[in-house]
Design an enzyme around this catalytic site. Structure first.
Site, PDB file in Angstrom:
ATOM      1  N   HIS A  76       0.835  -1.191   0.000  1.00 15.41           N
ATOM      2  CA  HIS A  76       0.000   0.000   0.000  1.00 15.41           C
ATOM      3  C   HIS A  76       0.871   1.242   0.000  1.00 15.41           C
ATOM      4  O   HIS A  76       1.813   1.349   0.785  1.00 15.41           O
ATOM      5  CB  HIS A  76      -0.897   0.006   1.244  1.00 15.41           C
ATOM      6  CG  HIS A  76      -1.646   1.292   1.441  1.00 15.41           C
ATOM      7  ND1 HIS A  76      -1.367   2.170   2.480  1.00 15.41           N
ATOM      8  CD2 HIS A  76      -2.653   1.852   0.732  1.00 15.41           C
ATOM      9  CE1 HIS A  76      -2.194   3.201   2.402  1.00 15.41           C
ATOM     10  NE2 HIS A  76      -2.983   3.039   1.354  1.00 15.41           N
ATOM     11  N   SER A  77       0.606   2.190  -0.914  1.00 16.73           N
ATOM     12  CA  SER A  77       1.277   3.483  -0.934  1.00 16.73           C
ATOM     13  C   SER A  77       2.807   3.313  -1.045  1.00 16.73           C
ATOM     14  O   SER A  77       3.296   2.742  -2.016  1.00 16.73           O
ATOM     15  CB  SER A  77       0.862   4.279   0.312  1.00 16.73           C
ATOM     16  OG  SER A  77       1.215   5.627   0.209  1.00 16.73           O
ATOM     17  N   TYR A  78       3.560   3.787  -0.044  1.00 12.54           N
ATOM     18  CA  TYR A  78       5.018   3.574  -0.014  1.00 12.54           C
ATOM     19  C   TYR A  78       5.362   2.094  -0.101  1.00 12.54           C
ATOM     20  O   TYR A  78       6.427   1.715  -0.611  1.00 12.54           O
ATOM     21  CB  TYR A  78       5.578   4.184   1.272  1.00 12.54           C
ATOM     22  CG  TYR A  78       6.945   3.711   1.696  1.00 12.54           C
ATOM     23  CD1 TYR A  78       8.092   4.132   1.025  1.00 12.54           C
ATOM     24  CD2 TYR A  78       7.087   2.841   2.784  1.00 12.54           C
ATOM     25  CE1 TYR A  78       9.359   3.696   1.432  1.00 12.54           C
ATOM     26  CE2 TYR A  78       8.333   2.419   3.201  1.00 12.54           C
ATOM     27  CZ  TYR A  78       9.478   2.840   2.514  1.00 12.54           C
ATOM     28  OH  TYR A  78      10.717   2.398   2.916  1.00 12.54           O
TER      29      TYR A  78
END
Length: 255
Positions: A76-78
């Site tokens: 998720h994300s980073y």
């Protein structure tokens, strides 16, 4: 049964997957939700050596020591930066990559290259000289797309994130091998609309791309159950791979 390894994003920890993990385990899948060094319940390990490379090693070691193969590796994300690095080091152990509102880097790219706005976020320096960002005291649930008051619990679990994780370039020794691994992108239009064109294009480009109309922390906002407007994130990522497709649990295949 499938094996899932779910990698959280910046300032979060393995705790953020608890709803998704519960639903996946109920479907008799094997699920791992590691917390990256220096964050969550491992925040006491924060130090000058914590960077993107260490976070990649965190997950590489999990796969190696647990003997995991044919893994559905989600970030998720980073966490998209992290799982891409893991796929480069252990391509033979990864069966599928899932990018959850996540960045999809290439060789020599840092998160700050893809979304430079991260460099504008407030920061401070810890007592031992580590430059930190995504400071909990500066964050509120809506910053992560979380608007339901019942989900405000996440605020107390956030931890400051080392800035170097976002500025360090990811090095890929075999980018072709990483690109050959099947991948699915599950993205939030409201998020990618604020990303630079190149980062956004990568999120929506894969053959298996799924848009969910929810906030950035879709593992929280999109997994509460059948009443969730997007029919539940867990139903999408908790899928069996079959002939290169992802099944969202309702018979609809992505790709």
């Amino acid at each position: 049964m499938a094996t899932f390894v779910l990698v959280h994003g910046g300032a979060h920890g393995g705790w953020c997957w608890r709803r998704v993990a519960r639903l996946l385990r109920a479907a008799v899948h094997e699920v791992y939700t590691p917390t990256l060094t220096g964050l969550g319940e491992r925040s006491h390990l924060l130090g000058a050596r914590v960077d993107l490379d260490m976070h990649v090693t965190d997950i590489v070691n999990l796969l190696a020591y647990e003997g995991l193969n044919d893994v559905i590796l989600a970030g998720h994300s980073y966490g998209g930066m992290v799982i891409t690095g893991v796929a480069d080091r252990l391509p033979g152990r990864i069966g599928h990559l899932v990018f959850l509102d996540a960045l999809q880097p290439r060789d020599w790219e840092a998160m700050a290259d893809l979304v430079p706005v991260i460099l504008q976020v407030a920061r401070r320096t810890s007592a031992d000289g580590v430059e930190l960002t995504l400071l909990p005291e500066e964050r509120k649930p809506s910053d992560f797309g979380v608007t339901d008051p019942e989900d405000a619990w996440l605020t107390g679990k956030l931890a400051p994130h080392p800035l170097v994780c976002f500025t360090q370039a990811l090095r890929l020794a075999n980018e072709a091998a990483v690109s050959a691994i099947p991948r699915t992108s599950i993205y939030c239009p409201v998020t990618v609309a604020h990303w630079p064109a190149e980062a956004a294009a990568r999120a929506i480009a894969p053959e298996r791309a799924w848009a969910i109309d929810t906030g950035h922390d879709l593992m929280i906002t999109g997994s509460a159950g059948a009443d969730a407007p997007q029919a539940g994130l867990s139903g999408i990522i908790g899928a069996h791979r079959s002939k290169g497709t992802i099944d969202d649990g309702s018979g609809v295949h992505l790709g």
